[in-house]
Motif scaffolding. Structure first.
Motif, PDB file in Angstrom:
ATOM      1  N   ILE A   5       0.821  -1.210   0.000  1.00 41.85           N
ATOM      2  CA  ILE A   5       0.000   0.000   0.000  1.00 41.85           C
ATOM      3  C   ILE A   5       0.857   1.262   0.000  1.00 41.85           C
ATOM      4  CG2 ILE A   5      -0.278   0.106   2.525  1.00 41.85           C
ATOM      5  CD1 ILE A   5      -3.210   0.960   1.993  1.00 41.85           C
ATOM      6  N   VAL A   6       2.024   1.242   0.655  1.00 40.20           N
ATOM      7  CA  VAL A   6       2.882   2.427   0.673  1.00 40.20           C
ATOM      8  C   VAL A   6       3.501   2.661  -0.699  1.00 40.20           C
ATOM      9  CG1 VAL A   6       4.959   3.458   1.671  1.00 40.20           C
ATOM     10  CG2 VAL A   6       3.333   2.278   3.152  1.00 40.20           C
ATOM     11  N   GLY A   7       4.058   1.620  -1.291  1.00 41.56           N
ATOM     12  CA  GLY A   7       4.663   1.781  -2.606  1.00 41.56           C
ATOM     13  C   GLY A   7       3.675   2.239  -3.659  1.00 41.56           C
ATOM     14  N   LEU A   8       2.474   1.675  -3.636  1.00 37.67           N
ATOM     15  CA  LEU A   8       1.455   2.064  -4.612  1.00 37.67           C
ATOM     16  C   LEU A   8       0.977   3.493  -4.378  1.00 37.67           C
ATOM     17  CD1 LEU A   8      -0.479  -1.303  -4.638  1.00 37.67           C
ATOM     18  CD2 LEU A   8       0.772  -0.337  -6.580  1.00 37.67           C
ATOM     19  N   GLU A  13       0.985   9.109  -6.187  1.00 39.83           N
ATOM     20  CA  GLU A  13       1.248  10.513  -5.882  1.00 39.83           C
ATOM     21  C   GLU A  13       2.241  11.115  -6.874  1.00 39.83           C
ATOM     22  OE1 GLU A  13       0.933  14.152  -3.825  1.00 39.83           O
ATOM     23  OE2 GLU A  13      -0.284  12.316  -3.663  1.00 39.83           O
ATOM     24  N   LEU A  14       3.303  10.376  -7.189  1.00 38.07           N
ATOM     25  CA  LEU A  14       4.298  10.889  -8.130  1.00 38.07           C
ATOM     26  C   LEU A  14       3.708  11.069  -9.526  1.00 38.07           C
ATOM     27  CD1 LEU A  14       7.410   8.818  -7.010  1.00 38.07           C
ATOM     28  CD2 LEU A  14       7.063  11.275  -6.713  1.00 38.07           C
ATOM     29  N   ALA A  15       2.829  10.145  -9.903  1.00 44.02           N
ATOM     30  CA  ALA A  15       2.192  10.253 -11.222  1.00 44.02           C
ATOM     31  C   ALA A  15       1.173  11.385 -11.260  1.00 44.02           C
ATOM     32  CB  ALA A  15       1.532   8.932 -11.585  1.00 44.02           C
ATOM     33  N   ALA A  16       0.378  11.515 -10.206  1.00 42.75           N
ATOM     34  CA  ALA A  16      -0.710  12.497 -10.202  1.00 42.75           C
ATOM     35  C   ALA A  16      -0.213  13.910  -9.915  1.00 42.75           C
ATOM     36  CB  ALA A  16      -1.762  12.095  -9.170  1.00 42.75           C
ATOM     37  N   ALA A  17       0.642  14.051  -8.905  1.00 42.08           N
ATOM     38  CA  ALA A  17       1.049  15.390  -8.474  1.00 42.08           C
ATOM     39  C   ALA A  17       2.311  15.883  -9.165  1.00 42.08           C
ATOM     40  CB  ALA A  17       1.257  15.395  -6.956  1.00 42.08           C
ATOM     41  N   ARG A  18       3.174  14.967  -9.591  1.00 43.72           N
ATOM     42  CA  ARG A  18       4.445  15.364 -10.188  1.00 43.72           C
ATOM     43  C   ARG A  18       4.493  15.100 -11.691  1.00 43.72           C
ATOM     44  NH1 ARG A  18       6.517  18.623  -6.337  1.00 43.72           N
ATOM     45  NH2 ARG A  18       6.247  17.667  -4.282  1.00 43.72           N
ATOM     46  N   GLY A  19       3.475  14.431 -12.217  1.00 39.56           N
ATOM     47  CA  GLY A  19       3.455  14.141 -13.643  1.00 39.56           C
ATOM     48  C   GLY A  19       4.519  13.156 -14.077  1.00 39.56           C
ATOM     49  N   ALA A  20       4.987  12.340 -13.157  1.00 41.26           N
ATOM     50  CA  ALA A  20       6.047  11.385 -13.471  1.00 41.26           C
ATOM     51  C   ALA A  20       5.483  10.180 -14.218  1.00 41.26           C
ATOM     52  CB  ALA A  20       6.731  10.926 -12.186  1.00 41.26           C
ATOM     53  N   GLU A  21       6.311   9.605 -15.072  1.00 39.24           N
ATOM     54  CA  GLU A  21       5.990   8.321 -15.681  1.00 39.24           C
ATOM     55  C   GLU A  21       6.510   7.245 -14.731  1.00 39.24           C
ATOM     56  OE1 GLU A  21       7.110   5.613 -19.601  1.00 39.24           O
ATOM     57  OE2 GLU A  21       7.613   7.754 -19.562  1.00 39.24           O
ATOM     58  N   VAL A  22       5.613   6.482 -14.139  1.00 36.22           N
ATOM     59  CA  VAL A  22       5.952   5.630 -13.003  1.00 36.22           C
ATOM     60  C   VAL A  22       5.831   4.153 -13.376  1.00 36.22           C
ATOM     61  CG1 VAL A  22       5.354   5.004 -10.637  1.00 36.22           C
ATOM     62  CG2 VAL A  22       5.213   7.384 -11.358  1.00 36.22           C
ATOM     63  N   THR A  23       6.824   3.385 -12.970  1.00 32.94           N
ATOM     64  CA  THR A  23       6.770   1.928 -13.059  1.00 32.94           C
ATOM     65  C   THR A  23       6.909   1.368 -11.650  1.00 32.94           C
ATOM     66  OG1 THR A  23       7.787   1.919 -15.247  1.00 32.94           O
ATOM     67  CG2 THR A  23       7.865  -0.137 -14.005  1.00 32.94           C
ATOM     68  N   VAL A  24       6.018   0.466 -11.267  1.00 34.82           N
ATOM     69  CA  VAL A  24       6.101  -0.210  -9.973  1.00 34.82           C
ATOM     70  C   VAL A  24       6.576  -1.636 -10.217  1.00 34.82           C
ATOM     71  CG1 VAL A  24       4.864  -0.940  -7.900  1.00 34.82           C
ATOM     72  CG2 VAL A  24       4.209   1.183  -9.042  1.00 34.82           C
ATOM     73  N   LEU A  25       7.646  -2.031  -9.532  1.00 39.18           N
ATOM     74  CA  LEU A  25       8.192  -3.384  -9.652  1.00 39.18           C
ATOM     75  C   LEU A  25       7.859  -4.164  -8.384  1.00 39.18           C
ATOM     76  CD1 LEU A  25      11.712  -2.435 -11.064  1.00 39.18           C
ATOM     77  CD2 LEU A  25       9.710  -3.214 -12.358  1.00 39.18           C
ATOM     78  N   ALA A 375      -0.347   9.922   3.162  1.00 42.29           N
ATOM     79  CA  ALA A 375       0.466  11.031   3.675  1.00 42.29           C
ATOM     80  C   ALA A 375       1.955  10.738   3.508  1.00 42.29           C
ATOM     81  CB  ALA A 375       0.132  11.287   5.143  1.00 42.29           C
ATOM     82  N   ILE A 376       2.355   9.481   3.715  1.00 39.78           N
ATOM     83  CA  ILE A 376       3.743   9.096   3.454  1.00 39.78           C
ATOM     84  C   ILE A 376       4.086   9.372   2.002  1.00 39.78           C
ATOM     85  CG2 ILE A 376       5.328   7.136   3.288  1.00 39.78           C
ATOM     86  CD1 ILE A 376       3.893   5.908   5.714  1.00 39.78           C
ATOM     87  N   ALA A 377       3.143   9.086   1.110  1.00 43.06           N
ATOM     88  CA  ALA A 377       3.356   9.323  -0.321  1.00 43.06           C
ATOM     89  C   ALA A 377       3.629  10.800  -0.597  1.00 43.06           C
ATOM     90  CB  ALA A 377       2.150   8.835  -1.118  1.00 43.06           C
ATOM     91  N   ARG A 378       2.870  11.685   0.016  1.00 48.54           N
ATOM     92  CA  ARG A 378       3.095  13.124  -0.169  1.00 48.54           C
ATOM     93  C   ARG A 378       4.450  13.537   0.400  1.00 48.54           C
ATOM     94  NH1 ARG A 378      -2.623  16.408   0.854  1.00 48.54           N
ATOM     95  NH2 ARG A 378      -3.765  15.457  -0.886  1.00 48.54           N
ATOM     96  N   HIS A 379       4.793  12.960   1.544  1.00 47.29           N
ATOM     97  CA  HIS A 379       6.079  13.267   2.161  1.00 47.29           C
ATOM     98  C   HIS A 379       7.224  12.857   1.236  1.00 47.29           C
ATOM     99  CE1 HIS A 379       9.059  13.716   5.362  1.00 47.29           C
ATOM    100  NE2 HIS A 379       9.474  12.484   5.110  1.00 47.29           N
ATOM    101  N   ILE A 380       7.151  11.667   0.676  1.00 44.54           N
ATOM    102  CA  ILE A 380       8.217  11.176  -0.199  1.00 44.54           C
ATOM    103  C   ILE A 380       8.239  11.944  -1.513  1.00 44.54           C
ATOM    104  CG2 ILE A 380       8.942   9.178  -1.579  1.00 44.54           C
ATOM    105  CD1 ILE A 380       8.169   7.432   0.804  1.00 44.54           C
TER     106      ILE A 380
END
Length: 389
Positions: A5-8, A13-25, A375-380
């Motif tokens: 749940i933390v990684g996802l 957050e990175l995809a939505a707020a930062r516009g990053a292209e994200v891959t989860v492994l 909230a951890i996601a926003r912090h990171i």
């Protein structure tokens, strides 16, 4: 890295707020396979954590975000309330201090109850007093994780299950990752590997002064009519020396009630079974493990006894709900908690996030990490841009 749940939440957050292209492994074949899928489902209100700590701040922020997220996506979220019960007068000072800490953290609705008032909340519970947190909730964390994975996909990212990470190296401003049979090149890597944190940290060269020591948590569940003896959540007064909360009774989404967990040192990072000793050399080879064991051996023996004897679990539960009998308890699936332990044997209590080159490494994210995940996601996400060279 890591589709718990933390990684996802971080990926979303990175995809939505930062516009990053994200891959989860993710090495497993599904999301939320470990700590996310093996917990009691409690959304912690922020009662226990030292004011000003990262845990206290991110828990309170996380509760609000999680409640809003569950409502937006029609996911179950029920404020069943929690009683922290003092069973003896000797526990009253700790109970009073807990109420003060909860108020300092901004936990709403905190009330201190006497022996009669606590029975108005939980008619079958007993104690000399209690702290009541009416807004403490329960939810379905695996369902939240599944929805977060869907969000990542909808934002243009990908969640690649069955991709165990085998090697990591930084070169020319990139992070190269060998996962499964593929090689990837990323600008940044965020590691939310939970029980696999040490293995991944070793690949990055980030040794550090803490290591993950796994603790197996075992549960019983209440059978049949015994479930009606518990309305919400009934917890003991925690021992301030430990980050574990002791055996408690927890109503779940779906109507079941869990009793537990204990906290037994596991000798495998994924040691869900007692006889799994797969990683005992790494775990016992960390100096902090033996120093921790020497400092807390009496508590450790008590937890081991509780693991082997159903009567010990029953005794712990009957301390708060005396109507329970041995016939009311049946074994339920347990879990393994990733707990960071320092070299000196200290159990690391707060969340810990390190930066190593182009890698952000979540070193310690035990409970209430699921509660705090958004909230951890926003912090990171606030840390990741700082890595730009």
């Amino acid at each position: 890295m890591g589709a718990g749940i933390v990684g996802l939440a971080v990926a979303r957050e990175l995809a939505a707020a930062r516009g990053a292209e994200v891959t989860v492994l993710e090495k497993e074949g599904r999301v939320g396979a470990h700590q996310t899928g093996h917990n009691s489902g409690v959304v912690h209100a922020g009662i226990y954590y030292p004011p000003g700590s990262l845990k206290a701040r991110l828990c309170r922020e996380g509760v609000a975000l999680l409640k809003e997220y569950c409502a937006a996506h029609d996911l179950p979220y029920h404020e069943v309330g929690k009683l922290v019960v003092a069973s003896t007068h000797a526990e009253r000072p700790l109970l009073n201090a807990l109420a003060e800490r909860a108020r300092a953290n901004g936990v709403p609705g905190i009330a201190e109850l006497d022996a009669l008032a606590l029975r108005e909340v939980e008619p079958h519970a007993v104690g000399v007093g209690a702290v009541h947190s009416p807004h403490t909730a329960i939810c379905d964390f695996p369902a939240v994780a599944a929805r977060l994975a869907q969000d990542v996909a909808e934002l243009g990212g990908s969640v690649r299950t069955g991709h165990p990470v085998r090697a990591i190296r930084e070169r020319s401003g990139k992070v190269e990752v060998l996962a499964g049979r593929r090689r990837f090149a990323f600008d940044r890597l965020v590691v939310c590997a939970g029980l696999g944190t040490d293995a991944v940290a070793g690949m990055t060269g980030a040794a550090g002064d803490v290591r993950i020591v796994p603790f197996r948590g075992e549960f019983y569940a209440l059978r049949g009519a015994a479930r009606d003896l518990v309305r919400g959540l009934i917890y003991p007064v925690p021992d301030p020396r430990y980050p574990f909360l002791g055996v408690h009774l927890t109503r779940q989404i779906g109507g079941g009630v869990l009793v537990g967990p204990n906290a037994v040192l596991a000798l495998a990072y994924e040691g869900y079974k007692r006889r799994n000793f797969r990683n005992f050399r790494q775990i016992l080879g960390w100096p902090g493990t033996l120093r921790m064991a020497r400092a807390h051996w009496r508590t450790g023996l008590k937890e081991v006894y509780g693991s082997l004897a159903k009567s010990a679990f029953l005794k712990g539960a009957r301390r708060y709900v005396p109507e329970l009998t041995a016939a009311d308890l049946e074994r339920a699936p347990g879990g393994v908690r990733a707990q960071a332990v320092a070299r000196d044997g200290r159990l690391v209590d707060d969340f810990v996030v390190d930066v190593h080159g182009q890698v952000v490494l979540v070193r310690n994210a035990p409970s209430p990490a699921a509660t705090s995940s958004l909230a951890i996601a926003r912090h990171i996400a606030g840390i990741v841009p700082a890595l730009v060279r």
